[in-house]
Design an enzyme around this catalytic site. Structure first.
Site, PDB file in Angstrom:
ATOM      1  N   HIS A 138      27.766  11.466 -10.812  1.00  0.00           N
ATOM      2  CA  HIS A 138      27.941  12.299  -9.614  1.00  0.00           C
ATOM      3  C   HIS A 138      28.879  11.545  -8.675  1.00  0.00           C
ATOM      4  CE1 HIS A 138      26.694  14.079  -5.717  1.00  0.00           C
ATOM      5  NE2 HIS A 138      26.211  15.091  -6.403  1.00  0.00           N
ATOM      6  N   ASP A 215      20.895   5.778 -10.696  1.00  0.00           N
ATOM      7  CA  ASP A 215      20.872   6.965  -9.842  1.00  0.00           C
ATOM      8  C   ASP A 215      19.842   7.917 -10.449  1.00  0.00           C
ATOM      9  OD1 ASP A 215      21.214   9.513  -8.892  1.00  0.00           O
ATOM     10  OD2 ASP A 215      23.393   9.551  -9.114  1.00  0.00           O
ATOM     11  N   GLN A 218      18.358  13.077 -10.380  1.00  0.00           N
ATOM     12  CA  GLN A 218      17.964  14.201 -11.245  1.00  0.00           C
ATOM     13  C   GLN A 218      16.756  13.870 -12.113  1.00  0.00           C
ATOM     14  OE1 GLN A 218      19.044  17.251 -11.102  1.00  0.00           O
ATOM     15  NE2 GLN A 218      20.710  16.867  -9.662  1.00  0.00           N
ATOM     16  N   LYS A 241      15.494  16.962  -4.373  1.00  0.00           N
ATOM     17  CA  LYS A 241      15.604  17.299  -5.809  1.00  0.00           C
ATOM     18  C   LYS A 241      14.216  17.329  -6.453  1.00  0.00           C
ATOM     19  CE  LYS A 241      20.172  16.357  -5.820  1.00  0.00           C
ATOM     20  NZ  LYS A 241      21.179  17.402  -5.795  1.00  0.00           N
ATOM     21  N   CYS A 379      29.935  18.324  -8.094  1.00  0.00           N
ATOM     22  CA  CYS A 379      30.189  16.960  -7.591  1.00  0.00           C
ATOM     23  C   CYS A 379      30.338  15.976  -8.745  1.00  0.00           C
ATOM     24  CB  CYS A 379      29.074  16.496  -6.646  1.00  0.00           C
ATOM     25  SG  CYS A 379      29.067  17.394  -5.104  1.00  0.00           S
TER      26      CYS A 379
HETATM   27  N1  PLP Z   1      23.257  11.815  -8.047  1.00  0.00           N
HETATM   28  C1  PLP Z   1      23.036  12.921  -8.774  1.00  0.00           C
HETATM   29  C2  PLP Z   1      22.945  12.817 -10.258  1.00  0.00           C
HETATM   30  C3  PLP Z   1      22.894  14.147  -8.128  1.00  0.00           C
HETATM   31  O1  PLP Z   1      22.680  15.246  -8.838  1.00  0.00           O
HETATM   32  C4  PLP Z   1      23.004  14.186  -6.720  1.00  0.00           C
HETATM   33  C5  PLP Z   1      22.939  15.499  -6.019  1.00  0.00           C
HETATM   34  O2  PLP Z   1      23.337  16.509  -6.544  1.00  0.00           O
HETATM   35  C6  PLP Z   1      23.218  13.011  -6.033  1.00  0.00           C
HETATM   36  C7  PLP Z   1      23.339  11.843  -6.722  1.00  0.00           C
HETATM   37  C8  PLP Z   1      23.332  12.985  -4.534  1.00  0.00           C
HETATM   38  O3  PLP Z   1      22.102  13.271  -3.977  1.00  0.00           O
HETATM   39  P1  PLP Z   1      21.977  13.512  -2.399  1.00  0.00           P
HETATM   40  O4  PLP Z   1      22.987  14.535  -2.052  1.00  0.00           O
HETATM   41  O5  PLP Z   1      20.570  13.989  -2.244  1.00  0.00           O
HETATM   42  O6  PLP Z   1      22.212  12.203  -1.738  1.00  0.00           O
END
Ligand code: PLP
Length: 421
Positions: A138, A215, A218, A241, A379
């Site tokens: 992401h 990260d 998900q 999420k 993203c």
């Molecule tokens: N990492 C992954 C795999 C995501 O799907 C997302 C959000 O879509 C993020 C990071 C970023 O999360 P946040 O916008 O809650 O900080």
């Protein structure tokens, strides 16, 4: 992708204990109508819906305990502090942390990654050093590292992926060396659904003493998190999420590393003593929580973690796997539909493209049938570049979705396809 008969029986037996009607009743928003049709919500990977347990916890906090936390001598402040710190204890158990000092409340995964980038990695790297990420990250697990590279002269290296949307582990091994100062990898890809072998990758990185950040944005809604079993150094997640509020998440980090890191932001709460000559920083976790935090958000996140634990990860996994198999089979029957991301280990996130049709058009048309999917680059533009697509359509399933949702999605897509071709 279909389950074999033995798997199916086992899945159905286990899924039976998972009472889907009761689960759905926990989510008030699922009973609303959209454009006159019952809502089918298939966008949980962007933001999941909240159960009553979370809504009530936030509401109760504001109605009965609301005050600023820490150092307050009055009762409300003490209650608010208890609620906030109680949520930290819940999250400590949720990720299997050794100590509550290792759990930092942040705005979410994005802030957690940026915190590690600036406070842990930036002071440790320079020209000749490498930061290793993967092709399926992401943007929030790409851009913070690019910024650190710009600031320090370090270089960004990328683990490639295969056409199925799996990481190329052979190439990964070849990219490991003593110059790599951090591996940052997503547990589950939001664009492809791939579940990455993060424990195996971490073990390989550790052969070179490489710190590892996962990260987990998900992963948190779909599977139990055990940071010790993974063996990583940092783990990031977002409340929204995992059926909790927006604007709250955590950074878990090993205490010895967090202890040695400089503060990320300065302000109230992160200090023990301030004068114009010197400032003494607070101990963990306060050192990384400058300013008044999202107190009600933390309380809601604690309630979300409790909710997931109460429902039980076995039931969630069995239900979502069964649904993923059903959705995959049903969607691939649509003429011209191509799945984007066909890894052997997948979470219930299904990206797809239909020949000759822009995903935005699909999403807009089926919205009028009350069906919410996401369309775009998710993203994860490098993933789109890899597959040569401007965008995909994505149906992401949560614990409250059903076969009936898929049975609404498929004819709606077929109808949209006929309209658009
Ligand atoms: N990492 C992954 C795999 C995501 O799907 C997302 C959000 O879509 C993020 C990071 C970023 O999360 P946040 O916008 O809650 O900080």
């Amino acid at each position: 992708m279909m389950l074999n008969v033995a798997d199916k029986t086992d899945t159905q037996v286990r899924a039976k204990r998972f009472d889907i009607e009761k689960i759905r009743a926990d989510f008030p928003i699922l009973s609303r109508r959209v454009h006159g049709k019952p809502l089918v919500y298939l966008d949980s990977a962007a933001s999941a819906q909240r159960p009553t347990a979370v809504l009530d916890a936030v509401d109760r906090f504001y109605r009965t305990h609301n005050a600023n936390i820490h150092r307050g001598v009055h009762l409300l402040s003490q209650e608010a502090t208890e609620a906030y710190e109680g949520a930290r204890d819940t999250l400590t158990r949720f990720v299997g942390a050794a100590s509550r000092r290792e759990v930092i409340f942040t705005r979410g995964t994005t802030e957690s990654v940026n915190l590690v980038a600036q406070s842990f990695v930036r002071p440790r790297v320079g020209p000749g050093d490498e930061i290793l990420i993967t092709h399926m990250e992401h943007h929030s697990n790409i851009v913070p590292w690019q910024i650190v590279c710009e600031q320090t002269g370090a270089s960004l290296k990328v683990v490639p992926m295969t056409a199925a949307g799996e990481l190329d582990l052979k190439a990964y091994r070849q990219l490991l060396n003593d110059s790599v100062k951090l591996l940052a990898v997503g547990h589950i890809s939001n664009a492809l659904g791939t579940i990455n072998p993060v424990a195996e990758m971490t073990a390989l990185a550790k052969q070179y003493d490489i710190p590892v950040l996962i990260d987990g944005a998900q992963a948190a809604p779909h599977m139990p998190i055990d940071v010790n079993a993974i063996g990583c150094d940092f783990y990031c997640l977002s409340g929204h999420k995992m059926y909790g509020p927006t604007g709250i998440g955590i950074l878990w980090g090993k205490e010895s590393l967090l202890d040695a890191m400089p503060p990320y932001q300065g302000g109230g709460e992160m200090i023990q003593y301030v004068s114009f000559e010197e400032t003494l920083y607070n101990e963990l976790p306060g050192k990384f929580e400058a300013g008044t935090p999202n107190i009600a958000g933390a309380v809601g996140l604690g309630a979300a973690a409790d909710y997931l634990t109460a429902v039980g990860h076995d039931g969630i996994i069995a239900h979502e796997n069964e649904l993923l198999a059903y959705a995959t089979e049903s969607l691939t029957a649509i003429a011209g539909l191509r799945l984007v991301g066909t890894a052997a280990h997948k979470a219930s996130v299904i990206s797809f493209a239909i020949d000759g049709i822009h995903p935005h058009d699909l999403g807009t048309i089926i919205d009028h049938d009350g069906i919410a999917i996401r369309t775009g680059h998710h993203c994860a533009m490098p993933v789109m570049q890899f597959f040569g697509l401007p965008a995909t359509a994505r149906a992401s399933l949560g614990l409250y979705n059903t076969r009936e949702d898929i049975d609404r999605l498929v004819p709606a897509l077929e109808k949209a396809r006929k309209m658009l071709l």
